[in-house]
Motif scaffolding. Structure first.
Motif, PDB file in Angstrom:
ATOM      1  N   ILE A  56       0.840  -1.198   0.000  1.00 43.40           N
ATOM      2  CA  ILE A  56       0.000   0.000   0.000  1.00 43.40           C
ATOM      3  C   ILE A  56       0.878   1.252   0.000  1.00 43.40           C
ATOM      4  CG2 ILE A  56      -1.606   1.360   1.414  1.00 43.40           C
ATOM      5  CD1 ILE A  56      -2.885  -1.301   2.275  1.00 43.40           C
ATOM      6  N   ASP A  57       1.947   1.228   0.764  1.00 45.67           N
ATOM      7  CA  ASP A  57       2.847   2.379   0.829  1.00 45.67           C
ATOM      8  C   ASP A  57       3.567   2.621  -0.497  1.00 45.67           C
ATOM      9  OD1 ASP A  57       2.146   2.769   3.457  1.00 45.67           O
ATOM     10  OD2 ASP A  57       3.865   1.645   4.270  1.00 45.67           O
ATOM     11  N   ASN A  58       3.773   1.600  -1.287  1.00 43.98           N
ATOM     12  CA  ASN A  58       4.569   1.714  -2.514  1.00 43.98           C
ATOM     13  C   ASN A  58       3.739   1.760  -3.801  1.00 43.98           C
ATOM     14  OD1 ASN A  58       6.911   1.588  -0.960  1.00 43.98           O
ATOM     15  ND2 ASN A  58       6.979  -0.643  -1.077  1.00 43.98           N
ATOM     16  N   ASN A  59       2.441   1.455  -3.741  1.00 42.82           N
ATOM     17  CA  ASN A  59       1.667   1.321  -4.982  1.00 42.82           C
ATOM     18  C   ASN A  59       0.384   2.142  -4.881  1.00 42.82           C
ATOM     19  OD1 ASN A  59       0.292   0.459  -7.260  1.00 42.82           O
ATOM     20  ND2 ASN A  59       0.942  -1.659  -7.046  1.00 42.82           N
ATOM     21  N   VAL A  60       0.258   3.132  -5.735  1.00 43.46           N
ATOM     22  CA  VAL A  60      -0.905   4.022  -5.729  1.00 43.46           C
ATOM     23  C   VAL A  60      -2.171   3.286  -6.191  1.00 43.46           C
ATOM     24  CG1 VAL A  60      -1.825   6.164  -6.701  1.00 43.46           C
ATOM     25  CG2 VAL A  60       0.595   5.991  -6.176  1.00 43.46           C
ATOM     26  N   LYS A  61      -2.036   2.380  -7.116  1.00 42.52           N
ATOM     27  CA  LYS A  61      -3.197   1.639  -7.624  1.00 42.52           C
ATOM     28  C   LYS A  61      -3.821   0.774  -6.528  1.00 42.52           C
ATOM     29  CE  LYS A  61      -1.735   1.419 -12.437  1.00 42.52           C
ATOM     30  NZ  LYS A  61      -1.366   0.550 -13.554  1.00 42.52           N
ATOM     31  N   VAL A  62      -2.990   0.181  -5.695  1.00 49.03           N
ATOM     32  CA  VAL A  62      -3.492  -0.653  -4.607  1.00 49.03           C
ATOM     33  C   VAL A  62      -4.230   0.217  -3.598  1.00 49.03           C
ATOM     34  CG1 VAL A  62      -2.840  -2.190  -2.711  1.00 49.03           C
ATOM     35  CG2 VAL A  62      -1.730  -2.416  -4.921  1.00 49.03           C
ATOM     36  N   ILE A  63      -3.733   1.423  -3.346  1.00 44.57           N
ATOM     37  CA  ILE A  63      -4.401   2.346  -2.419  1.00 44.57           C
ATOM     38  C   ILE A  63      -5.791   2.702  -2.954  1.00 44.57           C
ATOM     39  CG2 ILE A  63      -4.327   4.687  -1.441  1.00 44.57           C
ATOM     40  CD1 ILE A  63      -1.286   4.472  -1.419  1.00 44.57           C
ATOM     41  N   ALA A  64      -5.879   2.985  -4.252  1.00 44.97           N
ATOM     42  CA  ALA A  64      -7.166   3.351  -4.855  1.00 44.97           C
ATOM     43  C   ALA A  64      -8.157   2.185  -4.767  1.00 44.97           C
ATOM     44  CB  ALA A  64      -6.961   3.762  -6.308  1.00 44.97           C
ATOM     45  N   ARG A  65      -7.695   0.969  -5.042  1.00 42.33           N
ATOM     46  CA  ARG A  65      -8.578  -0.205  -4.950  1.00 42.33           C
ATOM     47  C   ARG A  65      -9.027  -0.430  -3.517  1.00 42.33           C
ATOM     48  NH1 ARG A  65      -4.887  -4.341  -7.447  1.00 42.33           N
ATOM     49  NH2 ARG A  65      -6.059  -5.802  -6.186  1.00 42.33           N
ATOM     50  N   LEU A  66      -8.110  -0.245  -2.553  1.00 44.51           N
ATOM     51  CA  LEU A  66      -8.435  -0.419  -1.142  1.00 44.51           C
ATOM     52  C   LEU A  66      -9.492   0.602  -0.698  1.00 44.51           C
ATOM     53  CD1 LEU A  66      -7.873  -1.928   1.500  1.00 44.51           C
ATOM     54  CD2 LEU A  66      -6.090  -0.234   1.976  1.00 44.51           C
ATOM     55  N   LYS A  67      -9.351   1.849  -1.139  1.00 47.24           N
ATOM     56  CA  LYS A  67     -10.342   2.875  -0.790  1.00 47.24           C
ATOM     57  C   LYS A  67     -11.717   2.524  -1.371  1.00 47.24           C
ATOM     58  CE  LYS A  67      -7.210   6.802  -0.258  1.00 47.24           C
ATOM     59  NZ  LYS A  67      -6.806   8.105  -0.789  1.00 47.24           N
ATOM     60  N   ALA A  68     -11.724   2.066  -2.603  1.00 50.75           N
ATOM     61  CA  ALA A  68     -12.989   1.700  -3.245  1.00 50.75           C
ATOM     62  C   ALA A  68     -13.643   0.527  -2.507  1.00 50.75           C
ATOM     63  CB  ALA A  68     -12.764   1.343  -4.708  1.00 50.75           C
ATOM     64  N   LEU A  69     -12.863  -0.455  -2.137  1.00 45.90           N
ATOM     65  CA  LEU A  69     -13.409  -1.613  -1.425  1.00 45.90           C
ATOM     66  C   LEU A  69     -13.891  -1.233  -0.029  1.00 45.90           C
ATOM     67  CD1 LEU A  69     -10.898  -4.399  -2.549  1.00 45.90           C
ATOM     68  CD2 LEU A  69     -13.295  -4.175  -3.198  1.00 45.90           C
ATOM     69  N   ARG A  70     -13.195  -0.300   0.641  1.00 46.96           N
ATOM     70  CA  ARG A  70     -13.654   0.164   1.959  1.00 46.96           C
ATOM     71  C   ARG A  70     -14.980   0.915   1.831  1.00 46.96           C
ATOM     72  NH1 ARG A  70      -8.029   2.083   4.814  1.00 46.96           N
ATOM     73  NH2 ARG A  70      -7.483   0.021   5.616  1.00 46.96           N
TER      74      ARG A  70
END
Length: 176
Positions: free
Chosen positions: A29-43
């Motif tokens: 999550i700290d290194n990948n912006v795409k993973v952060i965006a997917r995590l926010k959408a899933l939350r």
């Protein structure tokens, strides 16, 4: 972890991962912006789903639905297959034509004709091809083969109808 799927992220949100997997996901999550965006959408989806009110089905709901389906199926009348009726009609006309030609060829050999007036009318309608058709069926071997094949076809059609009727009865029995 190289490939973080939505399933893994959902387990992360639900707290179903062990500490080692959590550390790997936090690192990703700290290194990948795409993973952060997917995590926010899933939350966001998770919080939306948790806010939905749960409505329970009424008592005996499934029994009422099954009763409605059962009564509706009794109201529906089967449709007639005009294609099947047309095919059977054409087949029957062909069989009758073969039988008439066979009797005509037998009448020509014996010298006595009981169906001659009807054949003469058919000749007028069909024309010159009837003579060639009769000559073909004048051979006794051809006549025998055609008669046997006609009998086999008629028996096959009868057995097919009976099998269909039996299958339909069984299907009606099990659908009730």
């Amino acid at each position: 972890m190289k490939n973080i799927t939505d399933e893994i992220l959902n387990k992360y949100i639900d707290g179903e991962l062990d500490p080692f997997e959590i550390a790997e996901i936090k690192n990703e999550i700290d290194n990948n912006v795409k993973v952060i965006a997917r995590l926010k959408a899933l939350r966001l989806v998770d919080s939306s789903l948790k806010q939905i009110e749960i409505e329970y089905a009424p008592v005996n709901f499934s029994e009422k639905v099954m009763k409605a389906i059962s009564s509706a199926s009794n109201v529906v009348k089967p449709k007639i297959s005009y294609f099947f009726v047309t095919i059977i009609s054409l087949f029957s006309i062909g069989v009758l034509t073969v039988i008439i030609a066979a009797f005509r060829s037998i009448d020509n050999e014996s010298g006595q004709s009981t169906v001659a007036p009807y054949i003469d009318k058919a000749k007028g309608v069909i024309g010159k091809n009837l003579i060639e058709f009769q000559n073909f069926f004048a051979n006794k071997n051809v006549l025998l083969v055609v008669s046997v094949l006609t009998l086999i076809l008629l028996i096959t059609v009868y057995l097919t109808f009976e099998a269909h009727k039996s299958f339909k009865n069984k299907l009606d029995h099990y659908s009730r």
